[in-house]
Structures are given as structure tokens and as C-alpha cells.
Scaffold this motif. Structure first.
Motif, PDB file in Angstrom:
ATOM      1  N   ALA A 217     -17.002 -14.020 -25.724  1.00 18.76           N
ATOM      2  CA  ALA A 217     -17.440 -15.230 -26.425  1.00 18.76           C
ATOM      3  C   ALA A 217     -16.514 -16.405 -26.143  1.00 18.76           C
ATOM      4  O   ALA A 217     -16.975 -17.523 -25.873  1.00 18.76           O
ATOM      5  N   ILE A 218     -15.220 -16.173 -26.194  1.00 23.03           N
ATOM      6  CA  ILE A 218     -14.260 -17.248 -25.898  1.00 23.03           C
ATOM      7  C   ILE A 218     -14.424 -17.713 -24.455  1.00 23.03           C
ATOM      8  O   ILE A 218     -14.344 -18.908 -24.150  1.00 23.03           O
ATOM      9  N   THR A 219     -14.679 -16.785 -23.561  1.00 19.36           N
ATOM     10  CA  THR A 219     -14.908 -17.158 -22.166  1.00 19.36           C
ATOM     11  C   THR A 219     -16.131 -18.062 -22.055  1.00 19.36           C
ATOM     12  O   THR A 219     -16.093 -19.081 -21.353  1.00 19.36           O
ATOM     13  N   ALA A 220     -17.206 -17.719 -22.744  1.00 15.50           N
ATOM     14  CA  ALA A 220     -18.415 -18.565 -22.727  1.00 15.50           C
ATOM     15  C   ALA A 220     -18.103 -19.959 -23.250  1.00 15.50           C
ATOM     16  O   ALA A 220     -18.503 -20.967 -22.652  1.00 15.50           O
ATOM     17  N   ILE A 221     -17.372 -20.028 -24.347  1.00 17.75           N
ATOM     18  CA  ILE A 221     -17.028 -21.331 -24.936  1.00 17.75           C
ATOM     19  C   ILE A 221     -16.199 -22.150 -23.956  1.00 17.75           C
ATOM     20  O   ILE A 221     -16.475 -23.331 -23.717  1.00 17.75           O
TER      21      ILE A 221
END
Length: 159
Positions: free
Chosen positions: A149-153
Motif C-alpha cells: 500500500a505504501i508503495t502504491a501511495i
């Protein structure tokens, strides 16, 4: 650094982009669901924690990790989806099936990301054992779903 030496739920969060209006889809493999469900929940919780509206996060299922590429393509092509997070788990086991599946999924997700010019994140665990998977699905090494999720953000911040 291997995840055996890193907690997947600890990451840098400075300068994250505003994602309050972004739409995400989390594509979840049903195979190894005792692993993929906590990974998916970790991804969703992290997106919401860092500003996504819960109503802007869709969770969709595919039978297994091999199907993540096609499932991701179905949603990546939609104009209203900003990022796709593919969640799966392929455990080594006694055969080489994981080599073929993991290679195909990694290549497929990369292709979808480049084709549709949006983040398609590889949130697939590739452990040797079931215990290693549990350790990375909310266990002693954190949650790969959080990291995905952090990577997507962060990838949305590139645009």
C-alpha cells in the motif's frame, strides 16, 4: 535487505502525496487465503490510515496468484482507478511451480503497469514455507500488504 532482517510494516512516510481522492483496487488471490486475507487487510488499513477514503478502495478476488495479472489488467484499464495492488502468496513447496508462477506474475504485473501507465504493485509473497508466509502476513516480520500500500501511495506521487 531480506525481510528476515526488516519489518515490512516500517517504512518512510515523509512527503506522501494526498490520496484522499484517489481510487484503489486490491486484487486478492483466494489460494492461501489464510495468508492473502491478512495481506489484503493490511493494504486496505494502510491506505485508509494515510488518507484514502474507504469507499475508494475496492477489494476483488481472483482464484490464485497466476490470475493476478489478468485481474489487475481488468481494473488498471479503468480510467477511474488510480492504482492496483495485487496480493498473493506462492509457497515454494516440493515442486518448481512457484518459479513459473512467480516469474509469470511479476512479468504480467509489470506489463500491465507499463501498458496503462499507472502503479500496479506486486504484493505477492514468495516464501519457502507456510511459516515464513505467516511471518510476513502480520507476523514477526510485519505485513507485506502494508508495504504494498505504501508503495502504491509513493508511486502515485511520481505523477
Amino acid at each position: 535487505m531480506s525481510s528476515a532482517h526488516k519489518n515490512l510494516s516500517i517504512f518512510k512516510t515523509e512527503n506522501l502525496p494526498d490520496i484522499s481522492w484517489k481510487k484503489f483496487v486490491v486484487i486478492v488471490a483466494e489460494w492461501n487465503d489464510d495468508i492473502t486475507e491478512p495481506l489484503a487487510q493490511g493494504a486496505i488499513d494502510t491506505l485508509v490510515k494515510y488518507g484514502a477514503k474507504e469507499s475508494n478502495v475496492l477489494k476483488v478476488y481472483v482464484p490464485g496468484s497466476f490470475e493476478l495479472s489478468y485481474g489487475s489488467q481488468v481494473y488498471a484499464q479503468k480510467a477511474d482507478i488510480d492504482a492496483v495492488i495485487a496480493i498473493g502468496c506462492v509457497i515454494q513447496g516440493e515442486t518448481k511451480h512457484n518459479d513459473y508462477i512467480n516469474h509469470a506474475v511479476a512479468g504480467g504485473l509489470t506489463e500491465v503497469s507499463l501498458k496503462y501507465n499507472k502503479p500496479v504493485i506486486f504484493g505477492v509473497l514468495t516464501p519457502n514455507t507456510h511459516q515464513q508466509a505467516l511471518d510476513r502476513a502480520g507476523g514477526i516480520h510485519g505485513n507485506k500488504g502494508d508495504e504494498a500500500a505504501i508503495t502504491a501511495i509513493k508511486m502515485l506521487g511520481l505523477a
